[in-house]
Design an enzyme around this catalytic site. Structure first.
Site, PDB file in Angstrom:
ATOM      1  CB  SER A 254       2.151   9.772   3.156  1.00 34.52           C
ATOM      2  OG  SER A 254       3.705   9.860   2.372  1.00 34.52           O
ATOM      3  CG  ASP A 255       5.141   6.032   1.443  1.00 37.32           C
ATOM      4  OD1 ASP A 255       5.441   5.261   2.352  1.00 37.32           O
ATOM      5  OD2 ASP A 255       6.373   5.465   0.788  1.00 37.32           O
ATOM      6  CB  CYS A 256       2.920   3.160   5.032  1.00 38.09           C
ATOM      7  SG  CYS A 256       4.918   2.728   4.200  1.00 38.09           S
TER       8      CYS A 256
ATOM      9  CD  GLU B 272       1.079   1.450  -1.747  1.00 35.32           C
ATOM     10  OE1 GLU B 272       0.011   0.558  -2.562  1.00 35.32           O
ATOM     11  OE2 GLU B 272       1.026   2.535  -3.275  1.00 35.32           O
TER      12      GLU B 272
END
Length: 702
Positions: A416-418, A421
């Site tokens: 999710s965070d990758c 970003e």
């Protein structure tokens, strides 16, 4: 190169010098390579696998063996032991695995390193007192009997999917580790030559305090040294393990167990094969990479030249890294996409995208190619076949197409965070860089269709949990009580995928940035998701105004994510949540203007009282300082003097080259294991300087 004689006088110049230096480290394909090592239980698993497979040179050559031996040597501590990671006090987990590795790499038992390591092991009760993951490798090697390891029943995979504790509900990293563990345990794999190999036979005497033949293995299953017992096995799990021990040994149960187990082992090897193809034989991480390799070796009839085994061995170098301390096995096949996504956002906020046009163009090309299953090349690979709903359901995979990975497109697991970003990285280049726009016009750069951005948004939206937050790779599939069944003594909170402040900020800010550029696409879904994310972030803020950072050290990191996420979700700058967060950061600024935490913040879940005392500068560190400044400047903190002191601390610590010194470990996972992110010392100071300069202007200059 950068001017080594002139010290920057302005914040802008300091940022520019830093980007100049960092641009020289950019690789040809556009990413920044960096050391992602630190844990001491990864490389020993690879060494054990290499040894039990007959030490194939295709897997590890003599030069690599020598460099690995050097790495183990330089990280031995004064007490003779090794930690679970490079900043950890010595543990039985780290020491047992590193000692055995030294011996397998050819170091004599009477060598001073081994004498000291062996003394530590025996002083702490011998290898029967190490943790379960170390015991597993000892069983593979033939240095422990399988009766000394708790059951890992492969037939659990045959349970109906609605079953409350189906292993598919576990966090994917735990799931993908215990998958090959179940196969190898159920197969009772042991090194072919264990009964004749001189080193193995000697190790049986070296690492125990009693004769090997006299050890009552069944009674040692629950033994673990206090040094390793970070996450004590709950009583419920101990009872389950005792029941499974009867299941494994009672004569009357053996016919049914053996019958069912055949099907469990068959499913396990099929599942591992699917994981291998979906990840191009990289696998989700280094532990299951090694265990999948050994499983493939066993399934081939111990044929080291089998095509599956060869495919695995060709991917081993993806995990290896050489640095000043020797060769290590990294915690992933790198952090390429993660570091690069942050780096380009830092350069953008510093206003330098078009002053370094080659950097921007290479980053665009890298991020465009790294989006998972989104290019012609990746869609022609076997991995793409597993993106069908049928295969995703069969092998418990979330949708992958359109996401971004932590490392490379070939790895194949979106996070999710990758994804957040990565999406923010390409969006900022597309919107703010004239270089990129010109590249589109000239045809020098490949454009990304709106559909590709929309698929990234789909990945993010589908990953939001019911609590409004985002977890890592998948939605939370299990329940909190799963932790009562955590079989690992050394790691905490590994059983399910929790919602985190970091994943939630990255996801909702990416949705917000996308909505700014594509306001008509799923607007209602996006705004609703962002608002839910905002409420989640407020719900997990601690009473003191902080957020616990689960993936780095620790509170400065978490607070930056919390502030950034809330403000991008529409929280007012003067809201109580933002004010409390800023006050928390200001209260921890040190006398020299910086901020500092070490790994103990993560381990103890409390701000490190001495800051980064051992590995920083008077308790401060450049990475923690940058995180604090990013949060405070995002919140437009009115204490300009505090901001100025923090900025001047970063400028003071900047080296003549534009680099910053490597300080203490910056990353963490599963509460208890530190991991290195060497890129952080460049990326985050650049970002902080750029944002502070944009927010406060020349008032911060020297």
């Amino acid at each position: 190169g950068p001017d080594l004689k002139t010290k920057p006088k302005t914040v802008k110049d300091a940022a520019k010098k830093a980007v100049h230096f960092y641009s020289m480290l950019q690789t040809e394909d556009g990413h920044w390579a960096a050391d992602y090592g630190g844990p001491h239980f990864l490389m020993p698993g690879l060494i054990v696998a290499w040894y039990v497979m007959g030490k194939p040179a295709k897997m590890l050559n003599d030069h690599q063996v020598s460099l690995m031996s050097h790495y183990i040597t330089v990280h031995q501590q004064a007490d003779g032991g090794w930690g679970t990671h490079i900043e950890s006090p010595s543990t039985m987990f780290g020491t047992t695995l590193m000692y055995v590795s030294l011996r397998l790499l050819g170091v004599d038992k009477d060598d001073t390193r081994c004498v000291r390591g062996r003394a530590f092991i025996q002083e702490n009760g011998g290898a029967i007192m190490t943790s379960s993951w170390a015991k597993f490798y000892l069983c593979l090697l033939g240095c422990m009997e399988w009766e000394g390891h708790n059951s890992v029943p492969a037939e659990m995979w045959l349970l109906p999917k609605w079953f409350p504790f189906h292993p598919a509900r576990m966090w994917c990293h735990a799931r993908m580790v215990y998958l090959p563990m179940g196969y190898l345990y159920g197969s009772r794999f042991v090194y072919d030559n264990a009964e004749t190999d001189e080193i193995v036979l000697s190790l049986r005497q070296e690492i125990y305090c009693e004769p090997y033949q006299t050890i009552p293995w069944m009674k040692t299953r629950h033994l673990v040294a206090d040094l390793d017992n970070y996450s004590e096995i709950p009583l419920v799990m101990r009872l389950v393990q005792d029941m499974l021990a009867r299941y494994e040994t009672w004569y009357i149960l053996q016919p049914i167990k053996n019958f069912i187990r055949k099907f469990g082992l068959k499913f396990s090897i099929d599942y591992m094969h699917a994981e291998d193809l979906q990840t191009n034989y990289i696998d989700i991480g280094p532990v299951n990479k090694v265990l999948n390799l050994v499983s493939a070796y066993h399934a081939s009839g111990n044929n080291v030249n089998d095509v599956e085994v060869l495919n695995h061995m060709m991917r081993v170098p993806d995990y290896l890294w050489v640095a000043e301390d020797g060769m290590k096995m990294q915690g992933y096949n790198g952090s390429q996409c993660w570091d690069t996504s942050f780096a380009i956002q830092a350069i953008w906020e510093a206003g330098l995208l078009d002053e370094f046009p080659d950097v921007s163009k290479k980053v665009w090309s890298f991020l465009e190619k790294t989006q998972i299953l989104s290019t012609k090349t990746s869609q022609s690979s076997p991995a793409y076949e597993y993106e069908s709903s049928k295969n995703r359901d069969k092998f418990y995979r979330h949708v992958s197409e359109g996401g971004w990975p932590f490392s490379t497109s070939a790895h194949g697991w979106p996070i999710s965070d990758c994804t957040g970003e990565g999406l923010k990285g390409v969006l900022c280049l597309k919107k703010h860089s004239k270089t990129i726009k010109d590249g589109f016009s000239s045809g020098d750069l490949a454009q990304m269709s709106a559909e590709r951005f929309e698929k990234a948004v789909n990945v993010i939206l589908t990953l939001q949990n019911e609590d409004g937050g985002w977890a890592t790779y998948e939605n939370n599939r299990g329940f909190g009580w799963y932790e009562q069944l955590n079989p690992s003594e050394v790691f905490g909170d590994i059983m399910i995928d929790y919602s985190y402040v970091e994943c939630s900020m990255a996801s909702l800010t990416a949705l917000s940035d996308f909505h700014d550029q594509y306001p008509l696409h799923r607007a209602g879904d996006i705004l609703h998701a962002v608002e839910k994310g905002r409420h989640f972030l407020k719900s997990i803020q601690r009473p003191d105004g902080s957020w616990y950072g689960s993936w780095a050290c620790c509170f400065c990191y978490g607070v930056w994510f919390g502030i950034e996420g809330l403000l991008k979700a529409g929280e007012p700058v003067d809201s109580p949540a933002i004010k409390k967060a800023c006050q928390f950061l200001l209260s921890h600024q040190r006398k020299n203007g910086g901020w500092g935490e070490d790994f103990t913040s993560c381990y103890d879940k409390d701000y490190a009282s001495n800051g980064m005392l051992a590995y920083g500068d008077e308790g401060s560190g450049v990475v923690n300082t940058a995180w604090a400044l990013l949060g405070l400047s995002m919140a437009k903190c009115e204490d300009v003097e505090a901001i100025k002191r923090g900025v001047q601390y970063l400028m003071k610590r900047q080296l003549p080259s534009g680099d910053w010194p490597q300080e203490g470990i910056a990353g963490v996972f599963n509460r208890a294991c530190g991991i290195t992110y060497t890129a952080y010392r460049n990326v985050f100071p650049i970002w902080a300087l750029g944002r502070c300069d944009a927010t406060y202007g020349t008032t911060l200059d020297i």
